[in-house]
Enzyme design. Structure first.
Site, PDB file in Angstrom:
ATOM      1  N   ASP A 492      14.944 -47.626  89.826  1.00  0.00           N
ATOM      2  CA  ASP A 492      16.255 -47.871  89.238  1.00  0.00           C
ATOM      3  C   ASP A 492      16.822 -46.483  88.984  1.00  0.00           C
ATOM      4  O   ASP A 492      16.417 -45.310  89.068  1.00  0.00           O
ATOM      5  CB  ASP A 492      16.028 -48.473  87.500  1.00  0.00           C
ATOM      6  CG  ASP A 492      17.393 -48.692  87.084  1.00  0.00           C
ATOM      7  OD1 ASP A 492      18.292 -49.113  87.658  1.00  0.00           O
ATOM      8  OD2 ASP A 492      17.682 -48.535  85.824  1.00  0.00           O
ATOM      9  N   GLY A 815      22.561 -51.191  90.019  1.00  0.00           N
ATOM     10  CA  GLY A 815      23.644 -52.045  89.974  1.00  0.00           C
ATOM     11  C   GLY A 815      24.901 -51.357  90.059  1.00  0.00           C
ATOM     12  O   GLY A 815      25.968 -51.893  89.944  1.00  0.00           O
TER      13      GLY A 815
END
Length: 1276
Positions: A492, A815
């Site tokens: 991430d 994201g």
């Protein structure tokens, strides 16, 4: 009555009716709308409604498209549905439908636990986290242990040995190995479970204050029930899941710490509803009915409503405090228990660590099957040989010594079963004798070694993070060796590569970019703890200032502070208003008390504005805290947040805004909105969210056709803001778009009507609220955008560089926007300017497929020879021993991420980086396209996936895991990384700003990304090398013993009887040779951590399986055959013409094999310590001692071998044979090792030689040396 005044009525448990849209109400007398509050008040008309607690009345009403009433509401035609029709007297002859409500809700009667528990099957509050009870321990523990197939094999062996015809050695001795393993494991499990029992006892006997008979009385937790009213004091732990009714704060707010639940250390805010916040059970009767969803494990969701004699009061996750939370900064809180004991969300989420099997263990099972096959071959030789021997000697069986089949005294045969029967008995007896070919002790040794490895990793201070006071955590003991074979790391970005400590960086307001933030307006003050205004800006005389501020842009600051009333200033004012109001942040006022302590209390209407101190913002999102702090620095200070209003100090003047509704952020809408009523009476919608989620609902030019100039301004504003967003993203900043709109009364009333219904629904409340938000989240006025900086963690670039040098491919799954992800990629050295970026952004499956195919053609990316998914069990790791470290692969030179342009004329070689977004991944992960994605992605050095959802992260990991068969590692810090972490072979969670959901789902947990280099390159390498050698050594150790026994039966007419005592057969694996392999497997090191950091490409040995593979296994078995022949024939030839008895010769074989395997192990030890010396030489001494003790026992079972060892030890041949066995058996192995290390050394051997000779320079330069430097070291 107009259609807009009609409702769907649901009788509630308290007799109140809740409106639902789209259904006609027979008479307007049953409902009215409160003009001052905007709430829908439905008045019951019959006392009999109390009898219909669990009934529901529904009118299913289809709408007629195109037909509207004068109010604009759709025209509906009622249609009755249901199971039976009944007439209600209160409805004056009108027909309604009544049906039983399904059991999908729980009814909690406030302060009436007896009724609550009587009507529903509600659990008590006694909890049990232990696995076993006194009764269930034995059967359940045995069942769990026998999940290992090997244990079933050993159980069969024990059962066979209990058959008299097959009892080759003592029945008791045959039980001992399996019993030892089972008992040892059972004792370990019992000890662990006893700790859980003690913890449960302490937990269940805690006390809390429970309201009973007009007073609060202490009650043990295990006696608390659903419906009880509980009072929790400051710093106490909540006993059950409770819905807040009141707190010590007038605003009804409470602060809780959820560390015991999800590990998050930041304080959370919970609220009591305004209708109950000022009620005190000891002063007035408390009652009502709370209807909530059934128990579930979602700790972030809660749907319920409360009926206390008025309109239904909606309840959500902000109104419930879960079991295990601790009350902080609040004197007391009162709540009603809704879930108790095993029904609490904490207990429903109480699960153990993930159970995974390592790659090495899977390969070990493959070799175990080979050993079983070898065992069956050996036993078949014994069985067939026995049958052939009986056939050849059939006529002399009664006269042969030691065999005579007939008992002349009893005139019957000695258990003689004929030729085939005797062959079968011999076959089964050989299985019993040779059973140690499959080493049962290996399983215990593996567990012990892994336990010690985990201990060393958790105690490694190099992986201790002082900032969060967090050590490395090992949550899965059985995959330690996988850390040394990782090929892909999926990471991430936010909170993993970056700090997740947000700082407001830039503002785009009304088309102008304010990115020159220089002056800090924060200044927590003087020695009195007050706030001192910064001299660089005048913020008025307001005494309360934020504790943490941010840098401000002077131009924007002057615009907001200036007297001019321009359109730009009005836009900037509304922009700051959105930052200050559109959030869930709660301000807390902190000031010095008389005794010099800091005191925190919630800011509320009763706090008073005359106090002085500073404001600390409490919020679950670092982004929101940064935005609120930025607004405060510009003069828009959020001072209070209550149920229905907020107080904002706007440039020194306090303004109170009424909160009419909030649509919280969700992953579908990707935005948050709040509807407020301004002091001048205007109603406004304030929105912030992701750029693609807000830009799509911003008012466009076609909606303003009557204002040409305004059209041009708005179009220019959108284009300019988009350019600013792209610029922010290129600099790695996190962006949000800010917008607003004014709502007219009619639109607001329609929205409010649906909002009340949706917020009180027990079924699909989130979906209904999302639909309701779409009514107002349209045609927004764009105000600008924000840019927040999230700095890289320390050591991230160096860590990624080391991992890439080690041959590990690092992928980033985030994201964030594409530009932001690319910018971070450059910052952390994941991307380089020499790389060729392959950007894939398509909106259709066909377009995605076409783009991927064209990239393969352009960059000459070859397809793998086979496209069949590779499973872990089928994966074969070939041993490639060349210093260039070229992995064998099916790609034609393109696997390592390089390509040759097909345009011709360009011979330069570049590296590839794939950048793909979430929308494209939707199509790329389709089964028809995923193969093309896999081929392109695997040919790239770097892959960055942006705008991806949590499940897409898991899908990407699964794709590479499934297609390549390589080991994958996923690392993240937030709840959105959980699915990815659980999908990967190894999951690592970071203790970050986003809480510890990732930690709870992970196999390993640590404080910073930079620790990953030590975890993989050092501990992973050591763990893999140690356990790989340990497995091969255990296979060798047992196989050499079994083959020695096999050569013996060739000289005993294939009889499974043996010269080694029963107990020596048992003790060989458990006592004589088990300790050294555990010590060496735990402590041995082939290289120091400095060398492993200096030459990270040494990690590739684990990726290629150089320390453990089938070739090494069969070479080990070949060496085993030679050593077993030497072991058997040296004493056999020496004593062939002597009068040495059977057990005397067996003593030489037993001591010989023990000494041999320990010397063999000593030859391979690479770093000696006192424990290695003590275990290896101590095992040899212990074998002598134990054998002498067994030789001296005057017990019936030991009489046949009594004194034999003492007798044979007195002969010189005994000692000569032991000395002769060792050099002859080990000579081939020694010669092969010398030749290999002298003429064909591996990189690890060269690096080790450099360490020993001191020729390695262990200081890393800016550009680390390549692996080829190792080959330049002088040979031994």
């Amino acid at each position: 009555m107009s259609t807009s005044e009609r409702f769907l009525l649901d009788p509630s448990p308290g007799g109140l009716l809740t409106p639902t849209p789209g259904v006609a109400l027979p008479s307007s007398e049953f409902s009215r709308i409160s003009a001052d509050s905007g709430r829908i008040v439905v008045v019951p008309t019959s006392p009999n409604h109390e009898q219909n607690l669990k009934k529901s009345v529904r009118y299913d009403v289809p709408s007629f498209k195109g037909q509207k009433t004068e109010s604009g509401a759709p025209l509906h035609k009622p249609r009755e549905v249901g199971q039976k029709d009944v007439l209600s007297g209160s409805l004056a002859g009108s027909r309604r439908v009544v049906k039983e409500e399904p059991k999908d809700a729980r009814f909690i009667y406030v302060n009436d636990p007896d009724r609550t528990c009587l009507e529903d099957s509600v659990a008590g509050n006694k909890v049990r986290t232990s696995k076993y009870t006194f009764v269930s321990f034995f059967p359940r523990n045995l069942f769990e242990q026998f999940q290992r197939v090997a244990y079933i094999y050993f159980l069969i062996i024990v059962a066979l040995n209990q058959i008299p015809a097959l009892a080759v050695f003592g029945r008791t001795a045959s039980i001992f190995p399996l019993a030892f393993v089972l008992i040892a494991t059972a004792l370990k499990d019992a000890y662990e479970d006893w700790g859980r029992h003690k913890s449960d006892s302490v937990e269940n006997n805690r006390t809390s204050m429970v309201f009973d008979a007009g007073f609060y009385k202490p009650k043990k937790w295990k006696h608390i029930r659903a419906g009880d009213v509980v009072k929790v004091h400051a710093n106490e732990i909540v006993a059950a899941d409770i819905v807040l009714l009141a707190t010590s704060e007038p605003s009804g707010i409470a602060y809780v710490e959820t560390m015991n639940l999800d590990g998050e250390s930041n304080l959370k805010t919970r609220h009591a509803k305004q209708e109950t916040a000022r009620k005190r059970p000891e002063e007035e009767a408390v009652g009502g009915t709370l209807i909530c969803e059934l128990p579930n494990r979602n700790i972030y969701e809660f749907q319920a409503y409360l009926d206390i004699g008025g309109p239904h009061i909606p309840l959500g996750p902000n109104n419930i405090i879960l079991r295990g939370c601790e009350l902080k900064n609040t004197s007391w809180a009162v709540g009603v228990v809704v879930y108790a004991g095993k029904d609490t969300k904490a207990m429903l989420n109480n699960s153990g660590a993930q159970s995974k099997r390592s790659r090495l263990e899977q390969q070990m099972n493959r070799e175990t099957m080979w050993l079983v096959l070898i065992l069956l071959v050996l036993c078949s030789v014994g069985g067939i040989g026995m049958g052939v021997w009986i056939h050849e000697h059939h006529d002399h069986l009664n006269s042969l010594p030691f065999y005579r089949k007939k008992d002349y005294y009893e005139d019957e045969d000695y258990r003689y079963y004929g030729m085939l029967g005797e062959a079968l008995v011999a076959f089964l007896s050989c299985i019993i004798v040779f059973q140690v070919m499959v080493p049962i002790a290996l399983y215990i040794s593996l567990e012990l070694v892994r336990l010690w490895q985990s201990h060393f990793m958790t105690r490694d201070m190099e992986m201790y993070h002082a900032g969060s006071n967090s050590r490395f955590q090992c949550r899965a003991l059985n995959i330690n060796e996988d850390l040394g074979q990782v090929k892909y790391v999926f990471s991430d970005k936010t909170g993993t590569l970056t700090e997740n400590k947000m700082e407001f960086h830039s503002a785009s307001v009304f088309g102008r970019d304010y990115d020159n933030a220089q002056v800090t307006i924060s200044a927590v003050g003087n020695e009195d703890g007050m706030i001192a205004p910064d001299d660089s800006a005048v913020l008025g005389e307001q005494k309360w200032k934020p504790k943490v501020g941010s840098k401000v842009d002077p131009k924007l600051f002057r615009l907001l502070q200036g007297p001019a009333d321009t359109e730009e200033k009005r836009a900037a004012h509304e922009y700051m208003l959105v930052l200050a109001a559109c959030n869930t942040v709660v301000p807390t006022r902190v000031q010095l008390t008389a005794n010099g302590q800091l005191e925190m209390k919630a800011a509320s209407n009763d706090s008073g504005l005359g106090l002085s101190g500073f404001i600390e913002y409490q919020g679950e999102s670092p982004d929101e805290q940064a935005l609120v702090a930025a607004a405060a620095s510009y003069g828009y200070v959020l001072l209070e947040r209550n149920f229905d209003n907020i107080l904002i100090n706007v440039i020194g003047i306090p303004h109170r805004y009424q909160i009419l509704g909030v649509h919280e952020f969700d992953s579908v809408r990707k935005r948050m909105s709040v509807i407020i009523q301004c002091p001048d009476g205007r109603i406004k919608l304030l929105v912030k969210g992701a750029d693609n989620a807000v830009m799509d609902i911003v008012r466009r030019r076609d909606e303003d056709e009557n204002a040409a100039s305004e059209v041009r301004i708005k179009a220019s504003l959108v284009d300019t803001t988009n350019r600013h967003l792209e610029n922010y993203s290129r600099h790695g900043l996190r962006t949000l778009v800010i917008a607003s709109r004014e709502l007219d009364a009619k639109l607001y009333e329609n929205w409010r009507y649906k909002y009340v219904i949706a917020s009180t629904s027990l079924h699909d409340r989130v979906g209904l609220l999302r639909e309701t938000s779409q009514m107002v989240e349209t045609s927004l006025n764009l105000l600008g955008a924000t840019a927040i900086e999230d700095r890289l963690q320390d050591g991230v670039p160096d860590t990624i560089a080391l991992l890439r040098e080690a041959g590990i491919k690092v992928w980033v799954l985030t994201g964030d926007k594409q530009e932001t992800a690319i910018s971070i990629g450059y910052s952390c050295k994941l991307l380089t300017h020499s790389m060729h970026k392959l950007i894939v952004r398509e909106s259709t499956k066909e377009g995605t497929l076409e783009t991927l195919v064209s990239l393969k053609t352009k960059y000459v990316i070859s397809s793998p020879s086979g496209t069949t998914p590779v499973s872990n069990e089928e994966l074969e790791l070939e041993n490639v021993e060349d210093n260039a470290r070229a992995s064998s692969d099916s790609y034609d030179g393109s696997l390592n991420g390089s390509f040759s342009s097909s345009d011709g004329g360009n011979d330069s070689v570049k590296q590839l980086a794939l950048i793909i977004d979430g929308n494209t991944l939707v199509h790329a992960l389709h089964k028809d396209v995923e193969q093309e994605l896999f081929e392109v992605a695997r040919a790239c050095n770097v892959v960055i996936c942006c705008r991806v959802a949590p499940l897409q992260k898991a899908a990407v990991v699964n794709l590479m895991k499934r297609k390549t068969g390589e080991l994958t590692l996923a690392i993240g810090d937030g709840a959105n990384d959980v699915s990815m972490i659980q999908m990967a072979d190894v999951g690592v969670g970071l203790s970050g700003q986003e809480g510890r959901q990732a930690v709870m789902a992970s196999d390993y947990a640590m404080g910073q990304f930079r620790f990953l280099k030590r975890l993989l390159l050092v501990h992973g390498h050591w763990n893999y090398q140690r356990l790989s050698y340990m497995l091969l050594y255990n296979f060798y150790r047992n196989a050499v013993f079994v083959l020695m026994l096999f050569w013996y039966i060739l000289y005993t007419a294939f009889s499974p009887s043996n010269a080694i005592t029963d107990w020596s057969l048992v003790f060989y694996s458990l006592i004589y040779t088990s300790v050294p392999t555990i010590v060496v497997g735990t402590l041995d090191k082939n290289l120091s951590h400095r060398t492993l950091f200096k030459f990270p490409a040494l990690y590739g040995a684990g990726q290629r399986g150089e320390a453990y593979n089938q070739r090494l296994f069969w070479l080990t078995m070949l060496d085993t055959v030679w050593q077993s022949l030497v072991l058997f024939y040296v004493p056999y030839i020496s004593y062939r013409q002597s009068d040495a008895d059977l057990y005397g010769l067996g003593s030489i074989w037993t001591l010989g094999v023990v000494i041999l395997v320990n010397i063999h192990l000593a030859m391979d030890v690479q770093r000696w310590n006192w424990l290695a010396h003590a275990s290896i030489w101590g095992s040899i001494v212990a074998t002598f001692v134990v054998m002498l003790i067994l030789d001296s026992l005057l017990i019936e079972g030991f009489l046949p071998q009594y004194g034999t060892m003492k007798h044979i030890m007195g002969e010189a041949a005994f000692w000569f044979d032991l000395l002769l066995i060792i050099p002859i058996a080990l000579l081939p192995r020694f010669c092969v090792t010398v030749v290999k290390q002298r003429f064909f050394p591996s990189d690890i051997q060269i690096a080790r030689e450099g360490e020993i000779m001191g020729t390695l320079s262990l200081s890393r330069s800016d550009k680390p040396p390549s692996v080829m430097e190792l080959s330049r070291l002088p040979p031994a």
